[in-house]
Design a protein around this motif. Structure first.
Motif, mmCIF file in Angstrom:
data_model
loop_
_atom_site.group_PDB
_atom_site.id
_atom_site.type_symbol
_atom_site.label_atom_id
_atom_site.label_comp_id
_atom_site.label_asym_id
_atom_site.label_seq_id
_atom_site.Cartn_x
_atom_site.Cartn_y
_atom_site.Cartn_z
ATOM 1 N N UNK A 12 82.382 39.970 75.170
ATOM 2 C CA UNK A 12 83.288 39.011 74.554
ATOM 3 C C UNK A 12 83.682 39.510 73.166
ATOM 4 N N UNK A 13 84.821 39.053 72.674
ATOM 5 C CA UNK A 13 85.296 39.498 71.361
ATOM 6 C C UNK A 13 84.285 39.202 70.267
ATOM 7 N N UNK A 14 83.668 38.034 70.337
ATOM 8 C CA UNK A 14 82.674 37.673 69.332
ATOM 9 C C UNK A 14 81.504 38.656 69.348
ATOM 10 N N UNK A 15 81.089 39.072 70.536
ATOM 11 C CA UNK A 15 79.982 40.011 70.645
ATOM 12 C C UNK A 15 80.377 41.378 70.112
ATOM 13 N N UNK A 39 69.116 37.939 65.827
ATOM 14 C CA UNK A 39 69.925 36.725 65.906
ATOM 15 C C UNK A 39 71.003 36.811 66.974
ATOM 16 N N UNK A 40 71.523 38.011 67.224
ATOM 17 C CA UNK A 40 72.721 38.141 68.047
ATOM 18 C C UNK A 40 72.539 38.842 69.379
ATOM 19 N N UNK A 41 71.508 39.652 69.546
ATOM 20 C CA UNK A 41 71.395 40.421 70.787
ATOM 21 C C UNK A 41 70.897 39.546 71.936
ATOM 22 N N UNK A 99 67.844 47.225 70.877
ATOM 23 C CA UNK A 99 68.768 46.096 71.019
ATOM 24 C C UNK A 99 68.292 45.141 72.110
ATOM 25 N N UNK A 100 67.847 45.697 73.247
ATOM 26 C CA UNK A 100 67.339 44.825 74.311
ATOM 27 C C UNK A 100 66.034 44.157 73.899
ATOM 28 N N UNK A 101 65.117 44.932 73.304
ATOM 29 C CA UNK A 101 63.811 44.384 72.928
ATOM 30 C C UNK A 101 63.962 43.228 71.955
ATOM 31 N N UNK A 102 64.953 43.311 71.077
ATOM 32 C CA UNK A 102 65.118 42.252 70.093
ATOM 33 C C UNK A 102 65.720 40.977 70.676
ATOM 34 N N UNK A 103 66.160 41.038 71.920
ATOM 35 C CA UNK A 103 66.554 39.800 72.596
ATOM 36 C C UNK A 103 65.323 39.048 73.075
ATOM 37 N N UNK A 104 64.154 39.727 73.035
ATOM 38 C CA UNK A 104 62.909 39.139 73.501
ATOM 39 C C UNK A 104 61.893 38.919 72.375
ATOM 40 N N UNK A 105 62.055 39.610 71.244
ATOM 41 C CA UNK A 105 61.070 39.573 70.164
ATOM 42 C C UNK A 105 61.701 39.061 68.878
ATOM 43 N N UNK A 106 60.895 38.419 68.044
ATOM 44 C CA UNK A 106 61.383 37.961 66.749
ATOM 45 C C UNK A 106 61.550 39.155 65.812
ATOM 46 N N UNK A 107 62.406 39.034 64.785
ATOM 47 C CA UNK A 107 62.606 40.137 63.835
ATOM 48 C C UNK A 107 61.316 40.592 63.160
ATOM 49 N N UNK A 108 60.444 39.642 62.778
ATOM 50 C CA UNK A 108 59.214 40.010 62.079
ATOM 51 C C UNK A 108 58.304 40.846 62.970
ATOM 52 N N UNK A 109 58.116 40.427 64.213
ATOM 53 C CA UNK A 109 57.291 41.211 65.141
ATOM 54 C C UNK A 109 57.918 42.571 65.383
ATOM 55 N N UNK A 110 59.240 42.613 65.478
ATOM 56 C CA UNK A 110 59.934 43.887 65.660
ATOM 57 C C UNK A 110 59.639 44.837 64.509
ATOM 58 N N UNK A 111 59.740 44.340 63.272
ATOM 59 C CA UNK A 111 59.527 45.190 62.106
ATOM 60 C C UNK A 111 58.113 45.738 62.064
ATOM 61 N N UNK A 112 57.128 44.908 62.398
ATOM 62 C CA UNK A 112 55.737 45.361 62.354
ATOM 63 C C UNK A 112 55.478 46.402 63.443
#
Length: 296
Positions: free
Chosen positions: A64-67, A168-170, A227-240
């Motif tokens: 979609x255009x927004x994506x 937030x978006x993926x 990008x896919x993993x962050x659709x399942x994990x929070x940003x903080x867990x991702x960073x750690x």
């Protein structure tokens, strides 16, 4: 059960990605003796973007255009961060640059709390502090504050913003298309940055093989997995989890780069690994695992 399985798979994918990124450090160090940094980045991301576009153009057309707009934004954030990190590296030691870049581990939960109103538990803050200390032990032999360090810190803030934005978006459905758009945007930014001095290409088959590996495995597949993993994990867990990158870098430097094992490598790596495990087994893990998707 399905959610738990998806979370474990996303964690494994992100760990695999950080391992791939870590495997490139000693190759990049060798390659940059012959190819300027910005030229290497431009070639790497151009190959990654064009190959992914050829393979997955339907995924891009289906966005979609927004994506698409969101992918353009996060790609631009990442591309600018790459340029600033590279510019900062010219004015500071590589070990210091690695540590300051790793400060996205601290910046990510702060930005997530402000922008996404994410709840950060005390256990997670403890894990963030432990990961940061581990990065310091692993990478630092001394530090000063100057122009290069300032640029690198801005890059770290942008990497944190990239992580939060993807969180937030993926979505799992759009991960492939968003990855392709991001790679193309990063390639354009790097090409523009290196254009004034012309583009220097790798000169040997060995160098091209290294660039192609870093483009397709650490670049294209790595960004897709993130990008896919962050659709399942929070940003903080991702960073750690991503703070394991310098640990893998040290491991590959010893196994394949000929470096000797040092006590700081073992101690720093153990601290970062412990921080990641703290988040995974924390009683507040369910709260931290809530992915705050934005609709704007």
């Amino acid at each position: 059960m399905t959610s738990r399985r998806s979370t474990l798979l996303a964690t494994a994918a992100l760990l695999g990605t950080t391992a791939a990124w870590g495997s490139t450090f000693f190759m990049i160090k060798d390659l940059l003796d012959r190819v300027p940094t910005l030229d290497f980045l431009a070639v790497r991301f151009t190959i990654a973007g064009l190959v992914m576009l050829a393979v997955a153009h339907r995924a891009v057309l289906g966005l979609e255009r927004r994506t698409v707009r969101r992918a353009l934004v996060v790609g631009a954030i990442y591309g600018v961060a790459q340029i600033l990190q590279t510019a900062g590296l010219a004015h500071t030691a590589a070990s210091v640059s690695g540590f300051i870049t790793g400060m996205y581990v601290v910046c990510t939960p702060l930005l997530a709390a402000v922008l996404l109103r994410t709840r950060i538990t005390a256990m997670t803050w403890a894990a963030v502090a432990l990961a940061t200390a581990g990065l310091a032990v692993l990478t630092l032999n001394g530090v000063s504050v100057g122009y290069g360090e300032a640029l690198t810190f801005v890059a770290a803030m942008l990497y944190a913003l990239h992580i939060v934005s993807l969180g937030a978006w993926s979505t799992a459905r759009d991960a492939l298309g968003m990855s392709v758009v991001q790679l193309l945007v990063i390639a354009v930014i790097c090409l523009v940055a290196t254009a004034p001095d012309g583009l220097v290409l790798p000169a040997t088959g060995r160098d091209w093989a290294a660039v192609v590996y870093m483009a397709l495995v650490a670049g294209a597949l790595g960004l897709l997995a993130q990008t896919w993993a962050q659709s399942q994990l929070s940003p903080t867990r991702t960073a750690i989890i991503m703070s394991m990158e310098p640990v893998f870098a040290a491991l590959f430097a010893v196994l394949l780069g000929g470096e000797e094992v040092e006590l700081r490598m073992v101690l720093g790596g153990a601290m970062v690994l412990t921080a990641m495990l703290l988040v995974e087994v924390s009683p507040g893990r369910q709260v931290e695992g809530e992915v705050q998707h934005l609709t704007v």
